[in-house]
Design an enzyme around this catalytic site. Structure first.
Site, PDB file in Angstrom:
ATOM      1  N   ARG A  64      77.033 -23.599  63.150  1.00 62.86           N
ATOM      2  CA  ARG A  64      78.352 -24.042  62.867  1.00 62.86           C
ATOM      3  C   ARG A  64      78.537 -24.223  61.361  1.00 62.86           C
ATOM      4  O   ARG A  64      79.684 -24.270  60.944  1.00 62.86           O
ATOM      5  CB  ARG A  64      79.145 -24.773  63.810  1.00 62.86           C
ATOM      6  CG  ARG A  64      79.398 -24.112  65.177  1.00 62.86           C
ATOM      7  CD  ARG A  64      79.684 -24.937  66.162  1.00 62.86           C
ATOM      8  NE  ARG A  64      78.417 -25.547  66.765  1.00 62.86           N
ATOM      9  CZ  ARG A  64      78.259 -26.894  67.497  1.00 62.86           C
ATOM     10  NH1 ARG A  64      79.614 -27.409  67.654  1.00 62.86           N
ATOM     11  NH2 ARG A  64      77.312 -27.152  67.998  1.00 62.86           N
ATOM     12  N   GLU A 101      65.201 -36.909  69.066  1.00 59.80           N
ATOM     13  CA  GLU A 101      65.048 -38.117  69.896  1.00 59.80           C
ATOM     14  C   GLU A 101      63.669 -38.122  70.737  1.00 59.80           C
ATOM     15  O   GLU A 101      62.919 -38.884  70.836  1.00 59.80           O
ATOM     16  CB  GLU A 101      66.325 -38.198  70.852  1.00 59.80           C
ATOM     17  CG  GLU A 101      66.588 -39.424  71.539  1.00 59.80           C
ATOM     18  CD  GLU A 101      67.973 -39.565  72.230  1.00 59.80           C
ATOM     19  OE1 GLU A 101      68.650 -38.298  72.036  1.00 59.80           O
ATOM     20  OE2 GLU A 101      67.994 -40.381  72.736  1.00 59.80           O
TER      21      GLU A 101
HETATM   22  P1  AMP Z   1      73.230 -34.823  64.058  1.00 58.09           P
HETATM   23  O1  AMP Z   1      71.869 -34.438  63.396  1.00 58.09           O
HETATM   24  O2  AMP Z   1      73.070 -35.638  65.178  1.00 58.09           O
HETATM   25  O3  AMP Z   1      74.100 -35.312  62.912  1.00 58.09           O
HETATM   26  O4  AMP Z   1      73.703 -33.581  64.736  1.00 58.09           O
HETATM   27  C1  AMP Z   1      74.611 -32.532  63.861  1.00 58.09           C
HETATM   28  C2  AMP Z   1      74.734 -31.439  64.567  1.00 58.09           C
HETATM   29  O5  AMP Z   1      74.902 -31.230  66.080  1.00 58.09           O
HETATM   30  C3  AMP Z   1      75.727 -30.534  64.053  1.00 58.09           C
HETATM   31  O6  AMP Z   1      75.374 -29.291  63.605  1.00 58.09           O
HETATM   32  C4  AMP Z   1      76.614 -30.375  65.127  1.00 58.09           C
HETATM   33  O7  AMP Z   1      77.171 -29.042  65.373  1.00 58.09           O
HETATM   34  C5  AMP Z   1      75.957 -30.949  66.368  1.00 58.09           C
HETATM   35  N1  AMP Z   1      76.723 -31.848  67.385  1.00 58.09           N
HETATM   36  C6  AMP Z   1      76.133 -33.102  67.585  1.00 58.09           C
HETATM   37  N2  AMP Z   1      77.103 -33.796  68.177  1.00 58.09           N
HETATM   38  C7  AMP Z   1      78.264 -33.022  68.614  1.00 58.09           C
HETATM   39  C8  AMP Z   1      79.264 -33.166  69.444  1.00 58.09           C
HETATM   40  N3  AMP Z   1      79.739 -34.473  69.871  1.00 58.09           N
HETATM   41  N4  AMP Z   1      80.053 -32.110  69.503  1.00 58.09           N
HETATM   42  C9  AMP Z   1      79.843 -31.035  68.717  1.00 58.09           C
HETATM   43  N5  AMP Z   1      78.693 -30.863  68.110  1.00 58.09           N
HETATM   44  C10 AMP Z   1      77.866 -31.647  68.014  1.00 58.09           C
END
Ligand code: AMP
Length: 178
Positions: A64, A101
């Site tokens: 995305r 995780e």
């Molecule tokens: P992180 O590595 O935990 O910061 O996760 C980020 C990635 O996970 C991004 O590319 C988001 O597209 C996806 N993502 C994580 N949490 C969500 C959420 N609550 N809603 C939509 N996409 C999410």
């Protein structure tokens, strides 16, 4: 700083889906933005304005991060580089492993696309825990470039992703926070 009007329009447009893909997650669905080309243009104008004059390349995180990242790079007239999950890009690639995780994951760029000395914007649609973005920043630095800025459409502030990014001494920009 995004206008209050843009923030309000996005808050009305982005859908919150509880318990997807697993119980406890509030999934932010950005896909309705693409039904409204005018709103999409406003988002790109805002994100591009936030980075104008500060970066000379944009890296987008699969998948995305590509939806806005390429348009930001075109608006800024700078190169766009894909950061992909392992095994999708043909060799030669530069890789970076990071912890999830449970287990671990690897992200990659094509070797030679990020140039030493470049000031890079790392863009993704949403900042959650910051794990993916932090690995992307390490991948950029491994290639002799500097992370000048991070940008997101949405930051989930409760998950403290911004704290993970502090060590890169780069500005963090987002339009919306939840
Ligand atoms: P992180 O590595 O935990 O910061 O996760 C980020 C990635 O996970 C991004 O590319 C988001 O597209 C996806 N993502 C994580 N949490 C969500 C959420 N609550 N809603 C939509 N996409 C999410």
């Amino acid at each position: 700083m995004a206008s209050q009007e843009l923030i309000r329009k996005l808050e009305k447009t982005i859908e919150n889906i509880p318990d997807f893909p697993i119980p406890g997650i509030q999934f932010k669905d950005i896909s309705p933005i693409f039904l409204d080309s005018k709103l999409y243009e406003e988002v790109i104008a805002d994100l591009a304005a936030a980075s104008r004059g500060k970066v000379d390349a944009v890296c987008g995180i699969e998948s995305r991060g590509y939806l806005f990242g390429i348009a930001i790079a075109v608006a800024l007239e700078v190169p766009f580089i894909l950061i992909r999950k392992a095994g999708k890009l043909p060799p030669p690639v530069i890789s970076e492993k990071y912890d999830l995780e449970y287990g671990s994951a690897v992200i990659e760029t094509r070797e030679g696309q990020i140039k030493a000395g470049q000031k890079v914007l790392i863009h993704d649609d949403l900042l959650a825990t910051g794990g993916t973005t932090e690995a992307a920043a390490r991948l950029v630095e491994k290639q002799g470039a500097t992370v000048a800025q991070f940008s997101f459409l949405i930051a989930l502030t409760g998950l403290k992703g911004e704290e993970k990014l502090k060590k890169f001494n780069a500005e963090v920009y987002h339009i919306l926070e939840y």
